[in-house]
Design an enzyme around this catalytic site. Structure first.
Site, mmCIF file in Angstrom:
data_model
loop_
_atom_site.group_PDB
_atom_site.id
_atom_site.type_symbol
_atom_site.label_atom_id
_atom_site.label_comp_id
_atom_site.label_asym_id
_atom_site.label_seq_id
_atom_site.Cartn_x
_atom_site.Cartn_y
_atom_site.Cartn_z
ATOM 1 N N GLU A 123 -8.572 7.938 12.168
ATOM 2 C CA GLU A 123 -10.529 8.591 10.884
ATOM 3 C C GLU A 123 -10.844 7.039 9.702
ATOM 4 O OE1 GLU A 123 -9.544 11.201 8.204
ATOM 5 O OE2 GLU A 123 -11.845 11.091 7.161
ATOM 6 N N GLY A 267 -2.704 8.610 1.788
ATOM 7 C CA GLY A 267 -1.418 9.821 1.824
ATOM 8 C C GLY A 267 -1.017 10.054 3.045
ATOM 9 N N GLU A 270 -4.847 14.779 9.004
ATOM 10 C CA GLU A 270 -4.893 15.224 8.919
ATOM 11 C C GLU A 270 -5.581 15.828 10.653
ATOM 12 O OE1 GLU A 270 -7.943 14.280 7.966
ATOM 13 O OE2 GLU A 270 -9.444 14.798 8.081
ATOM 14 N N ASN A 271 -4.983 14.905 11.963
ATOM 15 C CA ASN A 271 -5.045 14.807 13.121
ATOM 16 C C ASN A 271 -4.869 16.243 13.412
ATOM 17 O OD1 ASN A 271 -5.794 11.748 12.699
ATOM 18 N ND2 ASN A 271 -3.429 12.242 13.063
ATOM 19 N N GLU A 304 -3.672 18.303 4.145
ATOM 20 C CA GLU A 304 -3.872 18.531 5.607
ATOM 21 C C GLU A 304 -3.967 19.662 6.277
ATOM 22 O OE1 GLU A 304 -4.526 15.201 6.356
ATOM 23 O OE2 GLU A 304 -4.016 14.869 3.932
ATOM 24 N N HIS A 307 -7.506 21.183 6.533
ATOM 25 C CA HIS A 307 -8.279 20.338 6.967
ATOM 26 C C HIS A 307 -8.694 20.903 7.948
ATOM 27 C CE1 HIS A 307 -10.016 16.983 4.959
ATOM 28 N NE2 HIS A 307 -9.126 16.315 4.636
HETATM 29 N N1 PHE Z 1 -8.967 12.186 5.685
HETATM 30 C C1 PHE Z 1 -8.055 11.899 5.314
HETATM 31 C C2 PHE Z 1 -6.934 13.246 4.241
HETATM 32 O O1 PHE Z 1 -8.185 13.581 2.858
HETATM 33 C C3 PHE Z 1 -7.428 10.223 4.717
HETATM 34 C C4 PHE Z 1 -7.447 9.593 5.276
HETATM 35 C C5 PHE Z 1 -8.790 8.623 5.468
HETATM 36 C C6 PHE Z 1 -6.234 8.893 5.817
HETATM 37 C C7 PHE Z 1 -8.785 7.648 6.358
HETATM 38 C C8 PHE Z 1 -6.309 7.942 7.180
HETATM 39 C C9 PHE Z 1 -7.785 7.048 6.923
HETATM 40 O O2 PHE Z 1 -6.300 13.338 4.338
HETATM 41 ZN ZN ZN Z 2 -9.183 14.881 3.105
#
Ligand code: PHE
Ligand code: ZN
Length: 905
Positions: A123, A267, A270-271, A304, A307
């Site tokens: 991401e 931080g 959420e893969n 996470e 998500h």
């Molecule tokens: N999507 C992640 C979160 O909110 C944040 C994130 C964004 C991590 C971009 C890495 C890169 O938990």
């Molecule tokens: Zn998030």
């Protein structure tokens, strides 16, 4: 750095993809220097659009081969994309081979190495740094992934979904090799892809969910860190249970994995089925982590995990919709933490912390160079839009929806109505990539009688307009008619690209309090009888009036209870009214707010009048009463006795002199320390926690208050030349049974500039030299010590050369640079501009290593144009120097360009 990406992307330009990718079969031959990627896709033209070439994203990778249905085809590179013309109709197979270099990937986006292992971060647009792809969230595919790697170095091979096969391969030149094959049955966008290959160990737990299904939970960490995973695992189990109970959303995977990595930009991530976490949000034991760390782990693990539904099962159509998943998921993690906290006051403490965060980070953002709506209209670099606005304000927008689907009789908080909305949202959109409009519509449609449904188009201005609305309220009591009328105005200041704004729908939770402290029954004009003592007024015009009848005495209004909307409220209450609220308000948030307002008024007066701050007896007496209050929680008291931060004070002013604010706040702290000396002794002694460590709200609240008391006692002692309390703090530092108390005592010594602080810092480093996360604290503590005669800044510069310092590790870089530049205004904003020079040097250095991180740290200057002289000129020069750097990344360029545009405003 990023060819061809320095263009402005606009929300209104969205078009569906020209092709769909149905399945992806990836094979990785993992090697730190040269990893080979074989990418076999089933692709199909999107027949809804005219015939056009396939354009694939790719960045920093080497293409070696392109095959369509197993035959080589011609292709070209255009605007940084791989373009293939003349493709067959119907489904076809596209095979791409390419290589990448994980070891050189210091940006930490794509496939990179950390601590001798391989990790990915995709991401928002990292997948294109692994292979060529339609790297956009509305292209959802089913992934099968084969990892091949040296067995001794990388014994653990992970990817999304379920393990379908694993085994040994022929021995390679560097020893035995092995492979693992994973399959994820859920179609997903590329940003949710992940792999890990490393030497790790896992804590495992089997759980059975309500439906009777068994699941395996795993938390992977480096050898030696296993004993620091208990809290993360407990938090994960609690998250699974909570989401099922509150929203009927069960765990949909047989296996759910968390992996901790020491080098990570954010931080956590959420893969699908394979969350990758910054070690900071996984590893904890009482000796190395504080109560704040424990709470952070609980909330990020929850975030996470949540998500998995809000983000993964339903994802974003495009990145402008980021708040669809982030605002909603922050709201969910906030609610989770509140529900975990239990008691009403513990919930309020969490709410206060969240609001404090919002005001400290999001309000300035909304008023500065980077101001943007919750759903932005354009961006250059999407990584720059993972912001407090998208996350925290986005969560407030969701919270307001919950409030606005409530109804006074059966569902006052709107919890049930909102949960109904979530259910409808999933029944409509599960498995799809959707927009913020789709979400809001589902919540409203599930509650057709609600205020939200009635005013939805206007409510959605919260998604479209940037800036923090101002709400101004004045009450008028009319004794003869026994009526009380609230006149409430809302205004919104212009922000970049948005000169004029329209009225918002604002839920204003409120109550009225009698002079004796009693909550008054609330009966609006035209109502047959009073409806409770608290209600939600809905503002939807520039000016509204509400007349309450049968009001016997002039009340004190308690407005915006629980911070029911992300606005700045001017309620025009006098000190006497605020004292009443501080003493009697049944809403703990407003009670805290009243105390903060009393402190803020005094700080602002001192800053504006250039007069030394002199605390009055009324204020001191109120603080003393609060400290000794028999019913309030220690955690609440700690929050209420901590004056507003320097950053928050700065937000109230149009020409900011950070030094003057610092002086005023330091004076306030010292006077509070002196005037309440005996009370702090009492607070310190009566809030000791006996027995084993537990991070629960009661114990952590007691520790927080005791630590605040200790800092106050040391401040007072140093001012008097007394050595007893610093000595006691040092003893406590040495003998502390947990990190919260140890760091608390160390903070008391450093913040009061006690001589013993030096010895304690040395000892602390010695004790924890092998604990990276604790060494981060060691750097951060020194960089955030209240400035005194430039010593703190000088030390921070010195620390750059410390052998443990590195710009390459984001946590470490933040622990020194963000700590100084963002969290220590008085050390950073100097008359001689040396802080700004320091900042510019670091941004320029970091830009070549990790542009995402550099751009984050560059945000320090968002509000530079609001600074008083000489700060403003110094900051402007530093910005110009960064902007002039050759090959500046588009990430940092966007930030500094927008900042410099403020010059003319
Ligand atoms: N999507 C992640 C979160 O909110 C944040 C994130 C964004 C991590 C971009 C890495 C890169 O938990
Ligand atoms: Zn998030």
């Amino acid at each position: 750095m990023r060819e061809g990406t320095a263009t402005l992307i606009r929300r209104e330009d969205y078009t569906a993809p020209a092709y769909w990718i149905k399945t992806v079969d990836l094979t990785f031959d993992l090697d730190p220097i040269k990893t080979l990627v074989i990418n076999r896709m089933q692709v199909e033209r999107n027949t809804a659009l005219p015939v056009q070439p396939l354009k694939l994203h790719g960045e920093d990778i080497m293409l070696t081969r392109v095959l369509v249905n197993n035959e080589s085809v011609s292709f070209r590179h255009e605007d940084g994309m791989l373009v293939i013309d003349n493709l067959p109709e119907g489904l076809f197979q596209l095979e791409i081979r390419n290589t990448c270099c994980p070891e050189k990937n210091t940006q930490l986006s794509g496939l990179y190495t950390s601590g001798g292992g391989f990790f990915t971060q995709c991401e928002a647009e990292g997948f294109r740094r692994i292979t060529y792809f339609l790297d956009r969230p509305d292209v959802m595919a089913v992934y099968t992934v084969t990892l091949r790697a040296a067995k001794t170095q990388y014994p653990v091979l992970l990817s999304n979904g379920n393990l379908v096969e694993q085994g040994d391969m022929m021995t390679g030149v560097y020893g035995p090799r092995h492979f693992a094959k994973w399959h994820d049955p859920f179609p997903k966008p590329s940003y949710l892809f992940a792999l890990v290959a490393a030497d790790l160990v896992a804590r495992e737990q089997h759980i059975r969910t309500r439906s009777g299904k068994d699941h395996l939970l795993q938390v992977y960490v480096r050898r030696g860190d296993l004993e620091k995973t208990e809290h993360a695992m407990n938090s994960l189990v609690a998250s699974v249970v909570w989401d099922e109970a509150r929203f009927k959303l069960p765990l949909d995977l047989e296996r759910f994995m968390i992996v901790a990595v020491g080098d990570f930009n954010m931080g956590a991530m959420e893969n699908k089925g394979l969350n990758i976490f910054n070690t900071k949000f996984v590893l904890a034991n009482p000796a190395t982590a504080t109560d704040v760390d424990y709470a952070g782990i609980e909330s990020v693990v929850g975030h996470e995990y949540f998500h998995n539904w809000t983000g993964n099962r339903i994802t974003c159509r495009d990145w402008f919709q980021l708040s669809l998943k982030e605002g909603l998921t922050v709201f969910r993690d906030q609610e989770f933490s509140m529900d975990m906290a239990g008691t009403a006051t513990a919930r309020a403490v969490k709410r206060i912390e969240d609001v404090r965060q919002l005001r400290q980070l999001q309000f300035p953002e909304d008023a500065g160079a980077m101001a943007h709506p919750v759903r932005p209209d354009s961006y250059v670099e999407i990584n720059n839009f993972y912001t407090a606005t998208v996350y925290e304000k986005g969560a407030e927008v969701v919270r307001m929806m919950q409030t606005l689907v409530g109804n006074h009789q059966s569902d006052p908080l709107g919890r049930e109505g909102f949960a109904r909305g979530i259910t409808l949202y999933f029944s409509r959109f599960d498995g799809q990539a959707v927009t913020c409009d789709d979400f809001a519509q589902a919540i409203a449609d599930a509650n057709p009688q609600s205020e939200l449904a009635k005013q939805l188009p206007q409510f959605k201005r919260w998604y479209a307009q940037a800036g923090t609305p101002r709400v101004s309220a004045r009450g008028r009591y009319d004794a003869p008619s026994r009526t009380y009328t609230l006149g409430i105005e809302q205004t919104a200041l212009p922000s970049p690209g948005q000169p004029a704004k329209q009225a918002y729908v604002i839920p204003l939770a409120m109550g009225l309090i009698g002079r004796d402290g009693q909550a008054l029954p609330l009966q609006l004009e035209g109502e047959a009888q009073p409806v409770g003592t608290e209600r939600v007024l809905v503002l939807n015009e520039a000016r509204s009036f509400f007349t309450f009848v049968n009001v016997d005495v002039e009340p004190v209004p308690s407005l915006l209870r629980g911070f029911s909307a992300p606005v700045v409220l001017a309620d025009h209450l006098a000190d006497a009214d605020l004292l009443t609220l501080l003493q009697h308000d049944t809403d703990p948030f407003n009670r805290w707010e009243a105390g903060q307002r009393l402190a803020l008024n005094r700080l602002l007066a001192a800053v504006k009048d250039e007069a030394p701050l002199q605390l009055d007896d009324a204020f001191i007496g109120a603080m003393r009463t609060l400290l000794h209050h028999p019913e309030l929680d220690a955690a609440f008291k700690e929050l209420a006795l901590t004056p507003p931060s320097e950053a928050y004070v700065a937000e109230q002013l149009s020409a900011v002199d950070p030094q003057r604010i610092h002086q005023a706040r330091e004076a306030m702290l010292l006077q509070l320390a002196q005037a309440l000396r005996d009370d702090w002794v009492w607070a310190f002694e009566s809030h000791q926690v006996k027995g084993g460590y537990s991070p629960d709200p009661v114990s952590s609240g007691r520790r927080a208050l005791a630590n605040l008391a200790l800092t106050m006692l040391c401040r007072d002692a140093i001012a008097r030349g007394d050595v007893v309390w610093p000595g006691r703090a040092y003893e406590r530092f040495k003998d502390a049974g947990n990190m919260t108390d140890r760091l608390g005592a160390l903070t008391a010594l450093t913040h009061s500039h006690a001589e013993l602080a030096e010895l304690a810092l040395q000892r602390f480093h010695m004790l924890f030299k092998d604990e990276a996360l604790v060494i981060d604290k060691w750097f951060a503590l020194q960089a955030t010590t209240p400035e005194k005669d430039g010593q703190v800044f000088a030390r921070a510069k010195q620390l750059l050369k410390h052998r443990d310092f590195s710009l390459k590790n984001p946590n470490r870089a933040r622990s020194l640079i963000a700590a100084l530049c963002m969290n220590n205004p008085a050390a950073f904003h100097r008359n001689d501009a040396a802080g700004y020079v320091f900042w510019a040097d670091r941004i320029i250095e970091l830009d070549s290593i990790n542009p995402q991180l550099a751009a984050r740290l560059a945000r320090v200057m968002d509000r530079w144009s609001q600074l008083a002289e000489p700060y403003r000129s110094g900051a402007g020069e530093a910005l110009k120097r960064v902007a002039a750097k050759p090959d500046l990344s588009s990430d940092v360029a966007e930030i500094v360009t927008r900042a410099l545009q403020q010059e003319s405003t």
